[in-house]
Design a protein around this motif. Structure first.
Motif, PDB file in Angstrom:
ATOM      1  N   ALA A  97       0.822  -1.204   0.000  1.00 20.64           N
ATOM      2  CA  ALA A  97       0.000   0.000   0.000  1.00 20.64           C
ATOM      3  C   ALA A  97       0.858   1.257   0.000  1.00 20.64           C
ATOM      4  CB  ALA A  97      -0.932  -0.009   1.215  1.00 20.64           C
ATOM      5  N   LEU A  98       1.849   1.320   0.869  1.00 22.04           N
ATOM      6  CA  LEU A  98       2.680   2.516   0.969  1.00 22.04           C
ATOM      7  C   LEU A  98       3.523   2.717  -0.285  1.00 22.04           C
ATOM      8  CD1 LEU A  98       3.794   2.283   4.712  1.00 22.04           C
ATOM      9  CD2 LEU A  98       1.990   3.702   3.731  1.00 22.04           C
ATOM     10  N   ASN A 188     -11.800  -4.321   3.331  1.00 24.22           N
ATOM     11  CA  ASN A 188     -10.811  -3.277   3.574  1.00 24.22           C
ATOM     12  C   ASN A 188     -10.510  -2.589   2.244  1.00 24.22           C
ATOM     13  OD1 ASN A 188     -10.170  -3.931   6.436  1.00 24.22           O
ATOM     14  ND2 ASN A 188      -9.486  -5.852   5.531  1.00 24.22           N
ATOM     15  N   PHE A 189     -10.552  -1.264   2.246  1.00 20.30           N
ATOM     16  CA  PHE A 189     -10.341  -0.467   1.049  1.00 20.30           C
ATOM     17  C   PHE A 189      -9.091   0.393   1.245  1.00 20.30           C
ATOM     18  CE2 PHE A 189     -14.720  -1.611   1.196  1.00 20.30           C
ATOM     19  CZ  PHE A 189     -15.153  -1.735  -0.114  1.00 20.30           C
ATOM     20  N   ILE A 198      -5.962   1.183  -4.507  1.00 22.98           N
ATOM     21  CA  ILE A 198      -4.719   0.421  -4.445  1.00 22.98           C
ATOM     22  C   ILE A 198      -5.030  -1.057  -4.231  1.00 22.98           C
ATOM     23  CG2 ILE A 198      -2.603   0.041  -3.117  1.00 22.98           C
ATOM     24  CD1 ILE A 198      -2.668   3.047  -2.440  1.00 22.98           C
ATOM     25  N   GLU A 199      -5.911  -1.331  -3.288  1.00 21.18           N
ATOM     26  CA  GLU A 199      -6.263  -2.724  -3.011  1.00 21.18           C
ATOM     27  C   GLU A 199      -7.625  -2.763  -2.334  1.00 21.18           C
ATOM     28  OE1 GLU A 199      -4.174  -6.705  -1.040  1.00 21.18           O
ATOM     29  OE2 GLU A 199      -2.980  -5.061  -1.831  1.00 21.18           O
ATOM     30  N   VAL A 200      -8.422  -3.760  -2.687  1.00 18.58           N
ATOM     31  CA  VAL A 200      -9.707  -4.001  -2.036  1.00 18.58           C
ATOM     32  C   VAL A 200      -9.730  -5.455  -1.596  1.00 18.58           C
ATOM     33  CG1 VAL A 200     -12.214  -4.056  -2.292  1.00 18.58           C
ATOM     34  CG2 VAL A 200     -10.890  -2.264  -3.437  1.00 18.58           C
ATOM     35  N   GLN A 201      -9.977  -5.671  -0.314  1.00 18.66           N
ATOM     36  CA  GLN A 201     -10.112  -7.026   0.228  1.00 18.66           C
ATOM     37  C   GLN A 201     -11.562  -7.181   0.684  1.00 18.66           C
ATOM     38  OE1 GLN A 201      -7.254  -6.892   3.456  1.00 18.66           O
ATOM     39  NE2 GLN A 201      -5.604  -7.629   2.145  1.00 18.66           N
TER      40      GLN A 201
END
Length: 237
Positions: A97-98, A188-189, A198-201
């Motif tokens: 993510a970072l 989690n977004f 960036i990412e979706v769980q």
């Protein structure tokens, strides 16, 4: 009614305290409701072997929970002799993510490690770690720029994360532990300050969800990320 009494689109209170430790190049204590995470960023003038002589930097992360971060004591992973699968998964998520918000060429051939230590857990620890981790990273990069070690800001966009889910049949924003433990759908977004994903769980936890509900959760995430990024910017201004 949510257990906390919040509206379905209401975040828990957000607090970001800078300079939580004196030795790290960047540090903060982020509090999102009763979830408290200490985030530190440490600078090293080296990179992993696969990046040597590439001119690119690296950002990585480590994550852990103190034994009494939860309502019953957990054994330290060091005492067990290995990290658990959940820990490894979360710290990889934080690092990915970072890095999504970093121009690694502008960072130069150096590494910043962001450590996220959960002092108290009440749901959303990975999201708080990403959000606070970016603040610690921002402070460490500010030191590099002030010293003249880099001339172009490598942080191209803030990065934050928020949880959303379906609790008692309703899409809700920023799940705390009572909601997280009973949610039919949990997600989690991870997003940038400009609204890019960036990412979706997302996972069903005993219930399925529709395209419409997914869109509703996405809209809640947009609102939550906006509040978190505003808190990040206010903290480092």
């Amino acid at each position: 009614m949510r257990p906390s009494g919040r509206n379905v689109d209401e975040m828990r209170p957000i607090s970001i305290e800078l300079g939580a430790t004196k030795h790290a190049e960047g540090s903060c204590m982020i509090k999102i409701g009763d979830t408290h995470v200490l985030c530190t960023a440490s600078l090293e003038e080296r990179v992993p072997p696969f990046l040597r002589n590439s001119g690119q930097g690296w950002v990585t992360a480590e994550y852990g929970m103190l034994p009494r971060a939860t309502n019953t004591r957990m054994r330290r992973e060091a005492a067990v002799g290995k990290q658990g699968g959940r820990t490894v998964e979360i710290q990889r998520l934080i690092g990915r993510a970072l890095r999504a918000g970093v121009d690694r060429q502008a960072l130069g051939e150096r590494q910043i490690t962001v450590d996220c230590d959960v002092i108290q857990a009440d749901g959303g620890t990975r999201c708080a770690s990403i959000t606070g981790g970016w603040v610690a990273l921002r402070l460490a990069v500010n030191k590099l720029m002030k010293a003249g070690d880099i001339v172009t800001d490598p942080l191209v966009d803030p990065v934050a994360a928020v949880s959303c889910g379906i609790y008692a049949g309703q899409p809700v924003l920023d799940l705390d532990y009572p909601e997280d433990s009973e949610a039919g759908v949990d997600g989690n977004f991870v997003m940038t300050g400009s609204g890019k994903l960036i990412e979706v769980q997302m996972s069903a936890e005993g219930a399925t969800f529709t395209h419409k509900q997914m869109s509703e959760l996405m809209a809640l995430a947009d609102k939550g990320i906006a509040a978190l990024v505003a808190a990040q910017k206010a903290a480092v201004a």
